[in-house]
Design a protein around this motif. Sequence first.
Motif, PDB file in Angstrom:
ATOM      1  N   ASP A  63      17.794  32.586  32.972  1.00  0.00           N
ATOM      2  CA  ASP A  63      16.407  32.011  32.846  1.00  0.00           C
ATOM      3  C   ASP A  63      16.032  31.652  31.426  1.00  0.00           C
ATOM      4  O   ASP A  63      14.602  31.604  31.371  1.00  0.00           O
ATOM      5  CB  ASP A  63      15.478  32.727  33.898  1.00  0.00           C
ATOM      6  N   VAL A  64      16.765  31.568  30.586  1.00  0.00           N
ATOM      7  CA  VAL A  64      16.407  31.244  29.164  1.00  0.00           C
ATOM      8  C   VAL A  64      15.968  29.693  29.144  1.00  0.00           C
ATOM      9  O   VAL A  64      15.305  29.423  28.507  1.00  0.00           O
ATOM     10  CB  VAL A  64      17.602  31.547  28.080  1.00  0.00           C
ATOM     11  N   GLY A  65      16.477  29.156  30.372  1.00  0.00           N
ATOM     12  CA  GLY A  65      16.103  27.697  30.313  1.00  0.00           C
ATOM     13  C   GLY A  65      16.909  26.725  29.693  1.00  0.00           C
ATOM     14  O   GLY A  65      17.635  27.060  28.615  1.00  0.00           O
ATOM     15  N   LYS A  67      16.590  23.807  27.942  1.00  0.00           N
ATOM     16  CA  LYS A  67      16.151  23.144  26.468  1.00  0.00           C
ATOM     17  C   LYS A  67      16.326  24.219  25.631  1.00  0.00           C
ATOM     18  O   LYS A  67      16.964  24.264  24.763  1.00  0.00           O
ATOM     19  CB  LYS A  67      14.702  22.804  26.628  1.00  0.00           C
ATOM     20  N   THR A  68      15.859  25.414  25.937  1.00  0.00           N
ATOM     21  CA  THR A  68      15.846  26.670  24.957  1.00  0.00           C
ATOM     22  C   THR A  68      17.327  26.840  24.942  1.00  0.00           C
ATOM     23  O   THR A  68      17.622  27.214  23.554  1.00  0.00           O
ATOM     24  CB  THR A  68      15.116  27.868  25.486  1.00  0.00           C
ATOM     25  N   THR A  69      18.180  26.986  25.760  1.00  0.00           N
ATOM     26  CA  THR A  69      19.610  27.274  25.617  1.00  0.00           C
ATOM     27  C   THR A  69      20.292  26.169  24.766  1.00  0.00           C
ATOM     28  O   THR A  69      21.304  26.777  23.823  1.00  0.00           O
ATOM     29  CB  THR A  69      20.307  27.422  26.916  1.00  0.00           C
ATOM     30  N   GLN A 251      12.424  30.042  36.524  1.00  0.00           N
ATOM     31  CA  GLN A 251      11.987  28.809  36.200  1.00  0.00           C
ATOM     32  C   GLN A 251      10.897  28.089  36.964  1.00  0.00           C
ATOM     33  O   GLN A 251      10.149  27.234  36.397  1.00  0.00           O
ATOM     34  CB  GLN A 251      13.130  27.573  36.080  1.00  0.00           C
ATOM     35  N   LEU A 254       7.868  28.547  34.993  1.00  0.00           N
ATOM     36  CA  LEU A 254       7.675  27.494  33.741  1.00  0.00           C
ATOM     37  C   LEU A 254       7.225  26.392  34.309  1.00  0.00           C
ATOM     38  O   LEU A 254       6.121  25.862  33.526  1.00  0.00           O
ATOM     39  CB  LEU A 254       9.213  27.073  33.145  1.00  0.00           C
ATOM     40  N   ILE A 282      13.355  34.545  30.710  1.00  0.00           N
ATOM     41  CA  ILE A 282      12.235  33.474  30.962  1.00  0.00           C
ATOM     42  C   ILE A 282      11.033  34.031  29.942  1.00  0.00           C
ATOM     43  O   ILE A 282      10.457  33.009  29.428  1.00  0.00           O
ATOM     44  CB  ILE A 282      11.464  33.712  32.406  1.00  0.00           C
ATOM     45  N   SER A 285      12.169  31.530  27.168  1.00  0.00           N
ATOM     46  CA  SER A 285      11.918  29.958  27.426  1.00  0.00           C
ATOM     47  C   SER A 285      10.367  29.767  27.451  1.00  0.00           C
ATOM     48  O   SER A 285      10.185  28.612  26.763  1.00  0.00           O
ATOM     49  CB  SER A 285      12.565  30.083  28.840  1.00  0.00           C
ATOM     50  N   HIS A 288       9.233  29.522  23.564  1.00  0.00           N
ATOM     51  CA  HIS A 288       9.772  28.348  22.923  1.00  0.00           C
ATOM     52  C   HIS A 288       9.428  27.062  23.475  1.00  0.00           C
ATOM     53  O   HIS A 288       9.165  26.370  22.558  1.00  0.00           O
ATOM     54  CB  HIS A 288      11.416  28.497  23.054  1.00  0.00           C
ATOM     55  N   GLU A 289       9.450  26.794  24.826  1.00  0.00           N
ATOM     56  CA  GLU A 289       9.201  25.657  25.484  1.00  0.00           C
ATOM     57  C   GLU A 289       7.746  25.056  25.568  1.00  0.00           C
ATOM     58  O   GLU A 289       7.426  24.005  25.240  1.00  0.00           O
ATOM     59  CB  GLU A 289      10.052  25.440  26.758  1.00  0.00           C
TER      60      GLU A 289
END
Length: 330
Positions: A63-65, A67-69, A251, A254, A282, A285, A288-289
């Motif tokens: 779940d880093v996401g 976009k962030t990944t 997510q 988010l 998360i 994520s 950052h996002e």
Amino acid sequence: MSFFKRLKESVASKTESVTQKFMSGLSKTSSSLVGAMNDLFTGRNKIDEELYEELEEILISADVGVKTTMDLVERLREEVKERKVKDPSELQPLLSEMIGEMLTREEQANQLTMNQEGLTVILFVGVNGVGKTTTIGKLAHHFKQEGKKVVLAAGDTFRAGAIEQLETWGRRVGVDVIKHQAGADPAAVIYDGIQAAKSRKADILLCDTAGRLQNKVNLMEELKKIHRVVQREVPGAPHEVLLVLDATTGQNALIQARQFGEAVNVSGIVLTKLDGTAKGGIVVSISHELQLPVKFVGLGEKADDLQEFDSEQFLHAMFKDAIEQEEVEA
């Protein structure tokens, strides 16, 4: 000095009990995410496109996401090229340092904004079931431990049982709870909470609010009204609007953050139940996002398991096995 060594030395100067809470609370994420990364980096003898693709899958599954990944992996590619890194085993400290930079970009923002000249008013928002009321109770305990006088306002008059739940926490922690009947105007409850907090010379007023998102128009209007009341009665308030999210929803948390961001000016995140998930990515994520600071994290069920977010403690707990491995090899 390596990044991991600097990290360990920094954490060594901090409270040991807090370090243990982060280690215990993030053990599932560390085992899952960092364990998979370690297997990937030590099981390869070269850095190629296949390695980057597998790393993307590992990060997204934690779940880093997306976009962030993608941002992390793209930056890793650049660093590998610039530093002429050839050995995959060198990627783990490099990646952890990048994650650290994402989390510490605005370190000061992780601290709560407090009113130095009078009453501090903090609003809590979030959908039902994320642990919002429990978070308020735990934060009341946190402030009481610091010697602050705290009052709670039961502004969630919509959900059945919300008022009683807050009262239970009030009795447990030993703080006053200002309430109306179920279905009452939330802004009126917050108004009475402010007057009670002032008359009792309280330092902090913690305000619960309704958690429904089904009708964002109603929620938005309700929160705007609460804002107007708070700003009128306490200039400069609310000093914080904290969005409470459940880490186990990944997510979806988010998505909720974005929805609430449209309804109210959120100043920070409280991430609950981090100890109950292997997907603690998360945190990265969200930071950052959404460019929102994580103020507190829930690392267990006890009153003192709600901890102020510390990016170094977070990274140290996440990469503890990698840190220990580096020491052995040294």
